[in-house]
Design a protein around this motif. Structure first.
Motif, PDB file in Angstrom:
ATOM      1  N   GLU A  56       2.166   1.638  -3.514  1.00 15.32           N
ATOM      2  CA  GLU A  56       1.087   2.032  -4.427  1.00 15.32           C
ATOM      3  C   GLU A  56       0.710   3.499  -4.259  1.00 15.32           C
ATOM      4  N   LYS A  98       0.825  -1.208   0.000  1.00 13.03           N
ATOM      5  CA  LYS A  98       0.000   0.000   0.000  1.00 13.03           C
ATOM      6  C   LYS A  98       0.862   1.262   0.000  1.00 13.03           C
ATOM      7  N   GLU A 118       1.146   6.739  -6.839  1.00 16.32           N
ATOM      8  CA  GLU A 118       0.012   7.575  -7.225  1.00 16.32           C
ATOM      9  C   GLU A 118       0.278   9.047  -6.924  1.00 16.32           C
TER      10      GLU A 118
END
Length: 71
Positions: free
Chosen positions: A12, A9, A16
């Motif tokens: 990720e 996470k 982003e």
């Protein structure tokens, strides 16, 4: 969540947020322009901070006392 999930996470959300930052830089969007990208970036940053806090706890639980340098 286990260490692998939290690290996934973090990676990720970092990708982003970095994508949004690079897009704004390419478009030379002024910081004062609080559009959707800016709010998306804030959301990613908030979520990233939450996972980073969880990651820190997992590290502390794994490595126990005294592993972190005192600063």
């Amino acid at each position: 969540m286990d260490l692998e999930e939290v690290l996934g996470k973090v990676a990720e959300l970092s990708r982003e947020e970095l994508h949004i930052v690079r897009k704004r830089a390419e478009e030379k969007t002024p910081a004062r322009d609080h559009g959707q990208d800016f709010h998306d970036m804030q959301d990613r940053a908030r979520r990233l901070d939450e996972y980073a806090t969880h990651l820190r706890k997992l590290h502390d639980d794994t490595f126990q006392d005294g592993w972190r340098d005192k600063q």
